[in-house]
Design a protein around this motif. Structure first.
Motif, PDB file in Angstrom:
ATOM      1  N   ASN A  32       0.857  -1.184   0.000  1.00 17.85           N
ATOM      2  CA  ASN A  32       0.000   0.000   0.000  1.00 17.85           C
ATOM      3  C   ASN A  32       0.893   1.234   0.000  1.00 17.85           C
ATOM      4  N   TYR A  33       0.348   2.369  -0.441  1.00 11.78           N
ATOM      5  CA  TYR A  33       1.191   3.514  -0.742  1.00 11.78           C
ATOM      6  C   TYR A  33       0.690   4.808  -0.101  1.00 11.78           C
ATOM      7  N   LEU A  34       1.666   5.662   0.224  1.00 16.16           N
ATOM      8  CA  LEU A  34       1.389   7.032   0.656  1.00 16.16           C
ATOM      9  C   LEU A  34       2.161   7.956  -0.283  1.00 16.16           C
ATOM     10  N   VAL A  35       1.438   8.802  -1.002  1.00 19.90           N
ATOM     11  CA  VAL A  35       2.060   9.749  -1.929  1.00 19.90           C
ATOM     12  C   VAL A  35       2.061  11.129  -1.277  1.00 19.90           C
ATOM     13  N   TRP A  36       3.239  11.708  -1.145  1.00 17.41           N
ATOM     14  CA  TRP A  36       3.399  13.049  -0.557  1.00 17.41           C
ATOM     15  C   TRP A  36       3.503  14.066  -1.675  1.00 17.41           C
ATOM     16  N   ILE A  37       2.606  15.073  -1.641  1.00 14.70           N
ATOM     17  CA  ILE A  37       2.600  16.116  -2.666  1.00 14.70           C
ATOM     18  C   ILE A  37       3.549  17.234  -2.262  1.00 14.70           C
TER      19      ILE A  37
ATOM     20  N   LEU B 166       6.351   5.030   0.964  1.00 20.37           N
ATOM     21  CA  LEU B 166       6.293   6.478   0.738  1.00 20.37           C
ATOM     22  C   LEU B 166       6.833   6.805  -0.654  1.00 20.37           C
ATOM     23  N   LEU B 167       6.035   7.525  -1.428  1.00 22.07           N
ATOM     24  CA  LEU B 167       6.458   8.004  -2.742  1.00 22.07           C
ATOM     25  C   LEU B 167       6.374   9.527  -2.743  1.00 22.07           C
ATOM     26  N   VAL B 168       7.436  10.158  -3.207  1.00 21.29           N
ATOM     27  CA  VAL B 168       7.584  11.609  -3.093  1.00 21.29           C
ATOM     28  C   VAL B 168       7.381  12.285  -4.446  1.00 21.29           C
ATOM     29  N   ASP B 169       6.429  13.189  -4.492  1.00 21.82           N
ATOM     30  CA  ASP B 169       6.246  14.027  -5.674  1.00 21.82           C
ATOM     31  C   ASP B 169       7.484  14.915  -5.816  1.00 21.82           C
ATOM     32  N   PRO B 170       8.219  14.814  -6.931  1.00 24.93           N
ATOM     33  CA  PRO B 170       9.472  15.579  -7.053  1.00 24.93           C
ATOM     34  C   PRO B 170       9.264  17.091  -7.119  1.00 24.93           C
ATOM     35  N   GLY B 171       8.043  17.545  -7.474  1.00 23.59           N
ATOM     36  CA  GLY B 171       7.831  18.984  -7.612  1.00 23.59           C
ATOM     37  C   GLY B 171       8.795  19.566  -8.636  1.00 23.59           C
ATOM     38  N   VAL B 172       9.272  20.783  -8.361  1.00 25.77           N
ATOM     39  CA  VAL B 172      10.173  21.446  -9.315  1.00 25.77           C
ATOM     40  C   VAL B 172      11.640  21.223  -8.989  1.00 25.77           C
ATOM     41  N   ASP B 173      11.958  20.818  -7.739  1.00 20.01           N
ATOM     42  CA  ASP B 173      13.383  20.801  -7.379  1.00 20.01           C
ATOM     43  C   ASP B 173      13.791  19.762  -6.344  1.00 20.01           C
ATOM     44  N   MET B 174      12.909  18.870  -5.932  1.00 19.88           N
ATOM     45  CA  MET B 174      13.265  17.922  -4.883  1.00 19.88           C
ATOM     46  C   MET B 174      14.436  17.022  -5.290  1.00 19.88           C
TER      47      MET B 174
ATOM     48  N   ASP C  47      -1.970  19.730  -8.206  1.00 19.86           N
ATOM     49  CA  ASP C  47      -2.057  21.163  -7.905  1.00 19.86           C
ATOM     50  C   ASP C  47      -3.485  21.602  -7.613  1.00 19.86           C
ATOM     51  N   HIS C  48      -4.443  20.826  -8.051  1.00 14.76           N
ATOM     52  CA  HIS C  48      -5.851  21.204  -7.888  1.00 14.76           C
ATOM     53  C   HIS C  48      -6.536  20.460  -6.738  1.00 14.76           C
ATOM     54  N   PHE C  49      -5.799  19.579  -6.067  1.00 15.51           N
ATOM     55  CA  PHE C  49      -6.391  18.858  -4.943  1.00 15.51           C
ATOM     56  C   PHE C  49      -6.653  19.830  -3.794  1.00 15.51           C
ATOM     57  N   ASP C  50      -7.874  19.802  -3.266  1.00 15.08           N
ATOM     58  CA  ASP C  50      -8.230  20.610  -2.105  1.00 15.08           C
ATOM     59  C   ASP C  50      -9.400  19.945  -1.385  1.00 15.08           C
ATOM     60  N   GLN C  51     -10.027  20.679  -0.484  1.00 10.66           N
ATOM     61  CA  GLN C  51     -11.103  20.101   0.317  1.00 10.66           C
ATOM     62  C   GLN C  51     -12.334  19.747  -0.507  1.00 10.66           C
ATOM     63  N   ASN C  52     -12.455  20.311  -1.690  1.00  8.34           N
ATOM     64  CA  ASN C  52     -13.617  20.035  -2.539  1.00  8.34           C
ATOM     65  C   ASN C  52     -13.362  18.935  -3.560  1.00  8.34           C
ATOM     66  N   SER C  53     -12.177  18.374  -3.560  1.00  9.00           N
ATOM     67  CA  SER C  53     -11.863  17.291  -4.498  1.00  9.00           C
ATOM     68  C   SER C  53     -12.708  16.066  -4.161  1.00  9.00           C
ATOM     69  N   PRO C  54     -13.181  15.353  -5.183  1.00 11.75           N
ATOM     70  CA  PRO C  54     -14.036  14.185  -4.917  1.00 11.75           C
ATOM     71  C   PRO C  54     -13.332  13.085  -4.130  1.00 11.75           C
ATOM     72  N   HIS C  55     -11.990  13.016  -4.209  1.00 11.05           N
ATOM     73  CA  HIS C  55     -11.250  11.995  -3.469  1.00 11.05           C
ATOM     74  C   HIS C  55     -10.928  12.422  -2.037  1.00 11.05           C
ATOM     75  N   CYS C  56     -11.270  13.641  -1.652  1.00 10.90           N
ATOM     76  CA  CYS C  56     -10.901  14.155  -0.329  1.00 10.90           C
ATOM     77  C   CYS C  56     -11.619  13.368   0.772  1.00 10.90           C
TER      78      CYS C  56
ATOM     79  N   ILE D 261      -3.123   9.896  -0.827  1.00  8.51           N
ATOM     80  CA  ILE D 261      -2.417  11.058  -1.365  1.00  8.51           C
ATOM     81  C   ILE D 261      -2.485  12.150  -0.300  1.00  8.51           C
ATOM     82  N   MET D 262      -1.339  12.683   0.107  1.00 12.32           N
ATOM     83  CA  MET D 262      -1.299  13.632   1.224  1.00 12.32           C
ATOM     84  C   MET D 262      -0.735  14.975   0.790  1.00 12.32           C
ATOM     85  N   LYS D 263      -1.455  16.031   1.157  1.00 10.79           N
ATOM     86  CA  LYS D 263      -0.938  17.392   0.998  1.00 10.79           C
ATOM     87  C   LYS D 263      -0.978  18.067   2.366  1.00 10.79           C
ATOM     88  N   THR D 264       0.160  18.602   2.787  1.00 12.25           N
ATOM     89  CA  THR D 264       0.219  19.241   4.103  1.00 12.25           C
ATOM     90  C   THR D 264       1.334  20.265   4.154  1.00 12.25           C
TER      91      THR D 264
END
Length: 578
Positions: free
Chosen positions: A185-190, A216-224, A250-259, A311-314
């Motif tokens: 099982n996976y945890l993706v960090w944004i 744990l899988l890390v979103d590389p973003g622009v510079d990680m 980038d569009h994930f927020d509290q209104n996302s259907p997966h939230c 998928i985690m954003k924090t």
């Protein structure tokens, strides 16, 4: 005599010596030998001389090479050609396992078990050189933490990107079919927010993955990728670029259907009535609502445990609230007998500067800090739209360093002071503005210190404003955080994750500057932190069992309110306070 002998030699040159023996050749008084014999002697002598010269030249070359390798600089600035020689030396290992660490190659401080020994030597110099820059840490990892880290690395190797298990789980996610049970099982960090926030939140995400047996899988973003070495051997921790919903991050927020919070809201807050999804988005940003905060409840953790992809954003260091979840309590106690070492140990395990960033760090350290008797870090962060230096902030810094005897007073009456022994202190300043450096440097240049100590001030950069998405800005920021962690004494600013990272990596209990109000110097101007742990700035205040509000800073003794943010939470060690 010689002439007659020559005549006999010429006469008998074609005569077989065995059939026509020359009686003179057997004479003890003959001064000439057989010419063939003499010629052979000369040839043998030349051969011996040639062999001797070859051996002499080889010894000379080997001696020169040994001198070059032995005299690599140990306290100079690392220039590119020097780094190349150092790396070439590392390559000359007479073992077939040339790319793996051997125990003798790695500083013992990092072989207390925290790091695996299975890494490429050249890809990340900081992994094994950093021990010679940091002060030896008194905070050793528990044997249980070491065991769990090795187990996690095996899990990551088995389930990481492009492995058979990863591909199978990903196909199930793409298909939209109900989730199947899996060993992986996976945890993706944004990648989200400023660099200091990213570092403390990534440590939080990793601990949560460790507690829940996720990869744990890390979103590389622009510079990680540009900033951090891979922390796990063999298989990358970076999320592949072809991950199906990566472009939606980038569009994930509290209104996302997966939230997850929205799912609860639409289901009357009961997790046990939810249909099990293949993927759930965890919104743990500072603006999260009461439904999002149910993530920190035991019942909700039981449900989330069955979801294959989280998928985690924090932008929060949420580890203190993990210590308040009953199902994690015993495991966390086993992992961290000393509660105030969590970020220190996880930070040194996870965050190793890449070679380009390590070059910035080591060159600056050797050029300006290495020879000082004491190194003082001064991290200045002013949360104001105006970047220019403020007099009240400068006054607060001077009040703090004077009150805590970190810097000596200046003597405005005398032009020169002759001390018995001059002690040197190097002050490393990090700030978006260069104004504080100029004012402090001028003050200690124009007046002698009352103690005779020699004080010097240095500031690697002054970017004027935060540029989160700029590569060079974040390289410098990461280098400066790390340089601060190499100091002996540290002063940091309230609310700043930049300072939290520096004190945690360095294992330092800093003096923290209280946040000034109405542009006046607080009293006291600074205070010593309870622990080197970061502060959780936006914790939940909710009792999951009683389903009512509660002061989560008074539930357990090792979770207290922060010094710099009265509503925040941080971990402390009880034994050190008693």
């Amino acid at each position: 005599m010689i002439y007659s002998a020559m005549k006999r030699f010429n006469k008998n040159t074609d005569t077989d010596p065995e059939t026509h023996p020359d009686t003179d050749s057997r004479s003890d008084n003959n001064v000439l030998r057989d010419p063939d014999s003499e010629c052979r002697f000369e040839l043998n002598s030349m051969r011996l001389m040639g062999i001797f010269l070859v051996i002499l030249m080889a010894v000379s070359v080997l001696f020169s090479v040994s001198m070059v390798l032995r005299d690599l600089p140990v306290d100079g600035v690392w220039e590119p050609n020097e780094a190349r020689v150092f790396e070439e030396k590392l390559q000359k290992v007479p073992s077939s396992e040339d790319d793996s660490f051997q125990s003798d190659d790695v500083p013992k401080e990092l072989l207390d078990g925290l790091l695996s020994a299975e890494f490429d030597k050249r890809s990340c110099l900081s992994r094994y050189q950093s021990a010679s820059y940091h002060k030896p840490s008194s905070q050793k990892p528990s044997s249980y933490l070491i065991s769990r880290l090795r187990s996690y690395e095996a899990l990551h190797k088995r389930c990481g990107p492009y492995t058979e298990s990863y591909n199978k789980t990903l196909e199930n996610l793409k298909s939209g079919h109900p989730p199947e049970s899996s060993d992986c099982n996976y945890l993706v960090w944004i990648s989200f927010s400023g660099l200091g926030n990213r570092i403390v939140t990534l440590a939080s995400a990793f601990l949560y993955a460790l507690l829940t047996n996720r990869v744990l899988l890390v979103d590389p973003g622009v510079d990680m990728i540009d900033l951090f070495c891979e922390p796990f051997p063999e298989v990358s921790w970076f999320l592949p670029s072809d991950f199906p919903i990566k472009k939606q991050f980038d569009h994930f927020d509290q209104n996302s259907p997966h939230c997850y919070g929205r799912m609860l809201k639409n289901n009357s807050t009961k997790s046990n009535g939810l249909k099990l999804p293949s993927l759930a988005y965890l919104h743990l940003v500072h603006d999260y609502d009461d439904h999002d905060k149910l993530f920190f409840c035991n019942e909700d953790q039981s449900f989330l445990q069955k979801v294959p992809w989280l998928i985690m954003k924090t932008d929060n260091y949420f580890i203190p609230s993990l210590f308040l979840i009953p199902s994690f309590e015993q495991e966390l106690s086993n992992l961290f007998p000393k509660k105030d070492t969590v970020f220190h140990l996880l930070g040194r395990y996870l965050f190793h500067p890449t070679n380009p960033v390590w070059g910035l760090i080591t060159r600056y350290y050797h050029a300006y800090l290495a020879k000082a008797d004491e190194r003082i870090g001064l991290q200045i962060r002013v949360f104001d739209t105006v970047v220019s230096p403020f007099q009240h902030v400068l006054d607060q810094i001077l009040a703090c360093t004077s009150k805590e005897n970190l810097l000596p007073e200046i003597d405005r009456q005398k032009a020169i002071i002759h001390p018995g022994t001059q002690m040197s202190k190097a002050v490393l300043i990090t700030s978006l503005s260069s104004g504080y450096l100029q004012k402090l440097r001028d003050m200690y240049w124009e007046h002698p210190t009352a103690t005779g100590e020699v004080i010097s001030f240095y500031q690697p950069s002054h970017e004027e404003f935060q540029q989160t998405e700029k590569h060079t800005h974040n390289r410098k920021a990461w280098a400066e955080m790390y340089l601060l962690s190499l100091t002996d004494v540290l002063v940091t600013s309230s609310w700043s994750t930049f300072g939290y990272v520096a004190q945690g990596l360095g294992g330092l209990k800093s003096w923290i500057l209280d946040k000034p109000e109405n542009k006046t110097v607080p009293n006291p101007p600074c205070r010593r932190v309870m622990s080197m742990e970061p502060c959780f700035h936006a914790p939940p205040f909710y009792d999951c069992k009683a389903k009512r509000g509660i002061d989560t800073g008074s539930v357990v003794p090792h979770v207290r309110h922060c010094e710099d943010m009265s509503w925040g939470l941080k971990l402390v060690d009880l034994e050190k306070e008693l």
